[in-house]
Design a protein around this motif. Structure first.
Motif, PDB file in Angstrom:
ATOM      1  N   SER A 253     -12.283 -29.635  70.163  1.00 22.90           N
ATOM      2  CA  SER A 253     -12.255 -30.868  69.396  1.00 22.90           C
ATOM      3  C   SER A 253     -11.608 -31.001  67.506  1.00 22.90           C
ATOM      4  O   SER A 253     -12.431 -31.006  67.232  1.00 22.90           O
ATOM      5  CB  SER A 253     -14.097 -30.750  68.435  1.00 22.90           C
ATOM      6  N   LEU A 254     -10.588 -30.506  68.412  1.00 28.95           N
ATOM      7  CA  LEU A 254      -9.329 -31.054  67.624  1.00 28.95           C
ATOM      8  C   LEU A 254      -9.477 -32.688  66.647  1.00 28.95           C
ATOM      9  O   LEU A 254      -9.781 -33.641  67.552  1.00 28.95           O
ATOM     10  CB  LEU A 254      -8.402 -30.274  68.248  1.00 28.95           C
ATOM     11  N   LYS A 255      -9.197 -32.181  65.542  1.00 35.01           N
ATOM     12  CA  LYS A 255      -8.558 -33.743  64.827  1.00 35.01           C
ATOM     13  C   LYS A 255      -7.159 -33.588  64.034  1.00 35.01           C
ATOM     14  O   LYS A 255      -6.512 -32.806  64.049  1.00 35.01           O
ATOM     15  CB  LYS A 255      -9.720 -33.921  63.556  1.00 35.01           C
ATOM     16  N   PRO A 256      -6.645 -34.822  64.044  1.00 35.66           N
ATOM     17  CA  PRO A 256      -5.421 -34.897  63.388  1.00 35.66           C
ATOM     18  C   PRO A 256      -4.605 -33.860  62.040  1.00 35.66           C
ATOM     19  O   PRO A 256      -4.088 -33.853  61.659  1.00 35.66           O
ATOM     20  CB  PRO A 256      -5.695 -36.585  63.712  1.00 35.66           C
ATOM     21  N   GLU A 257      -5.873 -34.274  61.060  1.00 39.36           N
ATOM     22  CA  GLU A 257      -5.867 -33.123  60.371  1.00 39.36           C
ATOM     23  C   GLU A 257      -5.707 -31.509  60.097  1.00 39.36           C
ATOM     24  O   GLU A 257      -5.067 -30.697  59.704  1.00 39.36           O
ATOM     25  CB  GLU A 257      -7.203 -33.364  59.024  1.00 39.36           C
ATOM     26  N   ASP A 258      -5.753 -31.224  61.784  1.00 37.65           N
ATOM     27  CA  ASP A 258      -5.875 -29.857  61.757  1.00 37.65           C
ATOM     28  C   ASP A 258      -3.919 -29.407  63.218  1.00 37.65           C
ATOM     29  O   ASP A 258      -3.577 -28.400  63.062  1.00 37.65           O
ATOM     30  CB  ASP A 258      -6.132 -29.184  63.832  1.00 37.65           C
ATOM     31  N   THR A 259      -3.755 -30.452  62.743  1.00 40.03           N
ATOM     32  CA  THR A 259      -1.639 -30.539  62.582  1.00 40.03           C
ATOM     33  C   THR A 259      -1.349 -29.821  62.252  1.00 40.03           C
ATOM     34  O   THR A 259      -1.451 -29.836  60.417  1.00 40.03           O
ATOM     35  CB  THR A 259      -1.326 -32.078  62.444  1.00 40.03           C
ATOM     36  N   ALA A 260      -0.682 -28.236  61.945  1.00 36.53           N
ATOM     37  CA  ALA A 260      -0.080 -27.244  61.579  1.00 36.53           C
ATOM     38  C   ALA A 260       1.027 -26.491  62.233  1.00 36.53           C
ATOM     39  O   ALA A 260       1.128 -26.429  63.370  1.00 36.53           O
ATOM     40  CB  ALA A 260      -1.535 -26.879  60.244  1.00 36.53           C
ATOM     41  N   ILE A 261       1.407 -25.453  61.255  1.00 34.32           N
ATOM     42  CA  ILE A 261       2.443 -24.745  62.283  1.00 34.32           C
ATOM     43  C   ILE A 261       0.901 -23.467  61.575  1.00 34.32           C
ATOM     44  O   ILE A 261       0.874 -23.281  60.809  1.00 34.32           O
ATOM     45  CB  ILE A 261       3.527 -24.303  61.469  1.00 34.32           C
ATOM     46  N   TYR A 262       0.536 -22.804  63.050  1.00 29.96           N
ATOM     47  CA  TYR A 262       0.205 -21.626  62.760  1.00 29.96           C
ATOM     48  C   TYR A 262       0.030 -20.330  63.252  1.00 29.96           C
ATOM     49  O   TYR A 262       1.150 -20.564  64.066  1.00 29.96           O
ATOM     50  CB  TYR A 262      -1.299 -22.069  63.713  1.00 29.96           C
ATOM     51  N   TYR A 263      -0.167 -19.729  61.864  1.00 30.48           N
ATOM     52  CA  TYR A 263       0.654 -18.347  62.114  1.00 30.48           C
ATOM     53  C   TYR A 263      -0.255 -17.223  62.272  1.00 30.48           C
ATOM     54  O   TYR A 263      -1.430 -17.170  61.532  1.00 30.48           O
ATOM     55  CB  TYR A 263       0.991 -17.935  60.266  1.00 30.48           C
ATOM     56  N   CYS A 264       0.217 -15.986  63.014  1.00 32.32           N
ATOM     57  CA  CYS A 264      -0.820 -15.115  62.943  1.00 32.32           C
ATOM     58  C   CYS A 264      -0.216 -14.443  61.889  1.00 32.32           C
ATOM     59  O   CYS A 264       0.787 -14.364  61.858  1.00 32.32           O
ATOM     60  CB  CYS A 264      -0.358 -14.257  64.562  1.00 32.32           C
ATOM     61  N   ALA A 265      -1.366 -13.012  61.282  1.00 28.41           N
ATOM     62  CA  ALA A 265      -0.755 -11.806  60.536  1.00 28.41           C
ATOM     63  C   ALA A 265      -1.960 -10.791  60.535  1.00 28.41           C
ATOM     64  O   ALA A 265      -3.133 -10.949  61.114  1.00 28.41           O
ATOM     65  CB  ALA A 265      -0.961 -12.842  59.545  1.00 28.41           C
ATOM     66  N   ALA A 266      -1.392  -9.533  60.454  1.00 30.81           N
ATOM     67  CA  ALA A 266      -1.834  -8.245  60.211  1.00 30.81           C
ATOM     68  C   ALA A 266      -2.232  -8.057  58.734  1.00 30.81           C
ATOM     69  O   ALA A 266      -1.012  -7.990  58.312  1.00 30.81           O
ATOM     70  CB  ALA A 266      -1.483  -7.398  61.776  1.00 30.81           C
ATOM     71  N   ALA A 267      -3.028  -6.828  58.714  1.00 32.29           N
ATOM     72  CA  ALA A 267      -3.640  -6.708  57.944  1.00 32.29           C
ATOM     73  C   ALA A 267      -3.354  -4.751  57.536  1.00 32.29           C
ATOM     74  O   ALA A 267      -4.229  -4.713  58.101  1.00 32.29           O
ATOM     75  CB  ALA A 267      -4.638  -7.330  56.869  1.00 32.29           C
ATOM     76  N   PRO A 268      -2.716  -4.257  56.694  1.00 27.54           N
ATOM     77  CA  PRO A 268      -3.485  -2.747  56.309  1.00 27.54           C
ATOM     78  C   PRO A 268      -5.025  -1.841  56.717  1.00 27.54           C
ATOM     79  O   PRO A 268      -4.723  -1.036  56.012  1.00 27.54           O
ATOM     80  CB  PRO A 268      -2.347  -2.875  55.754  1.00 27.54           C
ATOM     81  N   VAL A 269      -6.693  -3.127  57.171  1.00 24.79           N
ATOM     82  CA  VAL A 269      -7.135  -2.668  56.161  1.00 24.79           C
ATOM     83  C   VAL A 269      -8.010  -3.500  58.297  1.00 24.79           C
ATOM     84  O   VAL A 269      -7.394  -3.390  58.823  1.00 24.79           O
ATOM     85  CB  VAL A 269      -7.970  -4.029  55.329  1.00 24.79           C
ATOM     86  N   ARG A 270      -9.298  -2.375  58.046  1.00 25.72           N
ATOM     87  CA  ARG A 270     -10.269  -2.565  59.385  1.00 25.72           C
ATOM     88  C   ARG A 270     -11.463  -3.522  58.761  1.00 25.72           C
ATOM     89  O   ARG A 270     -11.839  -3.967  59.779  1.00 25.72           O
ATOM     90  CB  ARG A 270     -10.953  -1.462  59.273  1.00 25.72           C
ATOM     91  N   TYR A 271     -11.267  -4.872  57.880  1.00 24.45           N
ATOM     92  CA  TYR A 271     -12.650  -5.346  57.498  1.00 24.45           C
ATOM     93  C   TYR A 271     -11.303  -6.639  57.757  1.00 24.45           C
ATOM     94  O   TYR A 271     -11.210  -6.941  57.153  1.00 24.45           O
ATOM     95  CB  TYR A 271     -13.287  -4.764  55.888  1.00 24.45           C
ATOM     96  N   THR A 272     -12.791  -7.698  57.212  1.00 22.60           N
ATOM     97  CA  THR A 272     -12.374  -9.367  57.465  1.00 22.60           C
ATOM     98  C   THR A 272     -11.749  -9.453  56.048  1.00 22.60           C
ATOM     99  O   THR A 272     -12.311  -8.930  55.239  1.00 22.60           O
ATOM    100  CB  THR A 272     -13.439 -10.091  58.185  1.00 22.60           C
ATOM    101  N   VAL A 273     -10.136  -9.733  56.418  1.00 21.82           N
ATOM    102  CA  VAL A 273      -9.987 -10.211  54.875  1.00 21.82           C
ATOM    103  C   VAL A 273      -9.078 -11.463  54.568  1.00 21.82           C
ATOM    104  O   VAL A 273      -8.750 -11.692  55.972  1.00 21.82           O
ATOM    105  CB  VAL A 273      -9.262  -9.519  54.041  1.00 21.82           C
ATOM    106  N   ILE A 274      -9.668 -11.920  53.869  1.00 22.85           N
ATOM    107  CA  ILE A 274      -9.039 -14.074  54.059  1.00 22.85           C
ATOM    108  C   ILE A 274      -8.086 -14.237  53.171  1.00 22.85           C
ATOM    109  O   ILE A 274      -7.200 -15.737  53.138  1.00 22.85           O
ATOM    110  CB  ILE A 274      -9.748 -14.680  53.598  1.00 22.85           C
ATOM    111  N   ARG A 275      -7.170 -13.665  52.204  1.00 22.05           N
ATOM    112  CA  ARG A 275      -5.963 -14.057  50.957  1.00 22.05           C
ATOM    113  C   ARG A 275      -4.823 -13.930  51.611  1.00 22.05           C
ATOM    114  O   ARG A 275      -4.971 -12.425  52.767  1.00 22.05           O
ATOM    115  CB  ARG A 275      -6.873 -13.489  49.684  1.00 22.05           C
ATOM    116  N   LEU A 276      -3.637 -14.746  52.184  1.00 22.90           N
ATOM    117  CA  LEU A 276      -2.428 -14.343  51.644  1.00 22.90           C
ATOM    118  C   LEU A 276      -2.020 -12.726  51.889  1.00 22.90           C
ATOM    119  O   LEU A 276      -1.445 -11.970  52.603  1.00 22.90           O
ATOM    120  CB  LEU A 276      -1.650 -15.799  51.879  1.00 22.90           C
TER     121      LEU A 276
END
Length: 124
Positions: free
Chosen positions: A85-108
């Motif tokens: 259900s993609l929307k025009p506002e979803d337009t972006a460059i999408y990046y994958c990233a890995a964090a040195p932890v095992r729990y979910t984190v949301i900050r860059l």
């Protein structure tokens, strides 16, 4: 050292779907939390979704909940982002990233490895 390579971006009409993949080098990736971020044109990079190392716990930004699904296959050392259900506002460059932890984190700043990004364009 972890290297990340995103794929699956492209152009789609509003309401359509795309599936992104993030392939990693290095088995240590399987013990890391992974996230997807995006950077819309002219705007700052922002959090989209994250999944813990085991694939058990996930977290999404409100604007993509019930439309996007993050998942991982540690046997293939790959993380996925299914976007529906993609929307025009979803337009972006999408990046994958890995964090040195095992729990979910949301900050860059929680993430220390980043891919080069893949462009997603949604037309109205």
């Amino acid at each position: 050292q972890v290297q990340l390579l995103e794929s699956g971006g492209g152009w789609v009409q509003a309401g359509g779907s795309l599936s992104l993949s993030c392939a990693a080098s290095g088995r240590t990736f399987t013990s890391k939390t992974t996230g997807w971020f995006r950077q819309p044109p002219g705007r700052a990079r922002e959090f989209v979704a994250t999944i813990d190392w085991s694939g058990t716990y996930t977290n999404y930004t409100d604007s993509v909940k019930r439309r996007y699904t993050i998942s991982r296959d540690n046997a293939k050392i790959t993380v996925y982002l299914q976007m529906n259900s993609l929307k025009p506002e979803d337009t972006a460059i999408y990046y994958c990233a890995a964090a040195p932890v095992r729990y979910t984190v949301i900050r860059l700043d929680d993430y220390d490895y980043w891919g080069q990004g893949t462009q997603v364009t949604v037309s109205s």
